[in-house]
Design an enzyme around this catalytic site. Structure first.
Site, mmCIF file in Angstrom:
data_model
loop_
_atom_site.group_PDB
_atom_site.id
_atom_site.type_symbol
_atom_site.label_atom_id
_atom_site.label_comp_id
_atom_site.label_asym_id
_atom_site.label_seq_id
_atom_site.Cartn_x
_atom_site.Cartn_y
_atom_site.Cartn_z
ATOM 1 N N TYR A 101 0.859 -1.191 0.000
ATOM 2 C CA TYR A 101 0.000 0.000 0.000
ATOM 3 C C TYR A 101 0.892 1.236 0.000
ATOM 4 C CZ TYR A 101 -3.182 3.664 1.415
ATOM 5 O OH TYR A 101 -3.902 4.836 1.438
ATOM 6 N N GLU A 185 -3.152 7.342 -4.426
ATOM 7 C CA GLU A 185 -3.122 6.120 -3.629
ATOM 8 C C GLU A 185 -3.009 4.925 -4.564
ATOM 9 O OE1 GLU A 185 -5.937 4.732 -0.071
ATOM 10 O OE2 GLU A 185 -6.799 4.259 -2.023
#
Ligand code: GDP
Ligand code: MN
Length: 376
Positions: A101, A185
């Site tokens: 992530y 993201e």
């Protein structure tokens, strides 16, 4: 403005970040063609501006072009967390070894950007942060310095990401700055079994203040927004849909924000944020009421007005006229205070609508609206 995954993917690709080959369509027939072009087996992914698509059944593997068509037909039109799927992206399946992530997000509190990175990607980061906070690295980035190779190495080290991700971290920073984004993201950023690093899913939020120089995205694509938000935007209203049951109308963003807090403090949840601004004319009031009342989740409406330049009697006139054009179907709690409050209250008293109640204090009115919304 949030971008769709396929738009984020396009930006990543332009900035030299590896992404799966993919194409977008709104047609199941075309989905079959695209799958054929991509080699047969594809991942079919709902294009909606919300996360958790995988869990909601919006990300599915199709074994061949015929299956891709069937899967696309299933996913198109599906509702994912209140968003209707208008398009699907078909992507070549990636052989994943591990999922990470990474995000950069503007941190208004510090005036810097914050990197959030974890070697445990794929799941929702909030979940990882809650259950294994030590697995999530937070590294501030000075916007004037940016993410250099050295900074990227520091981030990778802090999060336990492989060294190969350093190049992607630098490029991702370029996406953020060049494209005027407030958030980028990647979840998951993956390492394939062949050792390549790919961005498998992307979210980019652009800064609306930079829209004048980011013209390629056009105006708001209202088609994919919440339909009520789109209707409100068309009427020039500042409306945001929330999850609760108390509709909220106020004049001025500050007042509306504190109204949300007070309603929440009374144990109810705001259904929306609607700022009618300074000029609370009958038209604006009618438009605002009709938007809020057409949300089926709304159980009561709280109109909270502090009369300033627009005096309370003018607002009350607006409400009374709105009641002539909008059929009131839910209880309305009105709190008028400030300039000409007494006259405004008298106007509403004269109208004596059975569903309209006045409460003079903000706390009292919030309590009443919450009570009406939560009563069975
Ligand atoms: P999200 O649920 O909206 O975050 O959608 P994602 O695009 O992130 O997909 C969710 C999950 O599906 C990913 O974390 C992967 O585990 C899996 N996934 C998506 N695409 C692929 C793929 O090409 N190959 C494999 N093996 N898994 C995939
Ligand atoms: Mn994802």
């Amino acid at each position: 403005m949030d971008l769709f995954e396929h738009q984020a993917r396009e930006l990543f690709e332009e900035h030299g970040i590896l992404v799966p080959r993919a194409e977008v369509t709104d047609s199941p027939k075309q989905a079959r063609e695209i799958a054929r072009r991509l080699g047969g087996r594809v991942v079919v992914k709902a294009q909606v501006k919300t996360g958790g698509r995988g869990k909601a059944g919006g990300v599915k593997l199709a074994a061949d072009p015929a299956a891709a068509e069937i899967t696309a037909r299933q996913i198109l039109g599906m509702d994912i967390r209140g968003h209707t799927v208008g398009k699907v992206m078909l992507a070549e399946p990636i052989d994943i070894e591990s999922e990470f992530y990474v995000s950069y997000v503007l941190d208004r509190a510090t005036g810097q950007f914050l990197t959030i990175a974890s070697a445990e990607g794929g799941m929702e980061i909030e979940e990882v942060a809650a259950t294994r906070p030590e697995a999530v690295a937070r590294v501030p980035v000075d916007p004037a310095q940016g993410v250099t190779s050295a900074k990227a190495a520091e981030i990778a080290e802090a999060a336990g990401l492989p060294a190969q991700t350093v190049d992607v971290l630098v490029r991702l920073w370029t996406v953020l700055t060049r494209e005027d984004a407030l958030l980028v993201e990647v979840n998951p950023l993956v390492r394939t079994r062949q050792g390549r690093i790919l961005a498998l899913d992307g979210k980019v939020t652009l800064d609306d203040n930079a829209r004048f120089r980011q013209t390629r995205w056009g105006d708001r694509d209202t088609a994919h927004d919440d339909p009520l938000e789109a209707a409100a935007a068309a009427k020039g209203l500042n409306y945001v849909k929330l999850d609760g049951e108390v509709g909220i109308i106020g004049n001025g963003a500050g007042l509306v924000m504190s109204t949300l807090d007070v309603v929440a403090g009374c144990g109810a949840r705001p259904a929306n944020f609607l700022d009618i601004g300074g000029g609370a004319s009958a038209r604006i009031m009618a438009d605002g009421l009709s938007v809020v009342l057409s949300d089926p989740a709304v159980k009561s409406v709280f109109v909270n007005v502090f009369g300033g330049i627009t005096a309370c009697d003018a607002v009350a006139d607006g409400i009374v006229q709105a009641l002539d054009t909008v059929r009131l179907t839910k209880p309305l709690v009105v709190r008028l205070d400030g300039n000409n409050a007494a006259r405004g209250r008298a106007v509403l008293d004269d109208r004596a609508h059975p569903l309209v109640e006045q409460v003079t204090t903000m706390d009292g009115a919030a309590r009443r609206a919450a009570e009406l919304a939560t009563a069975r």
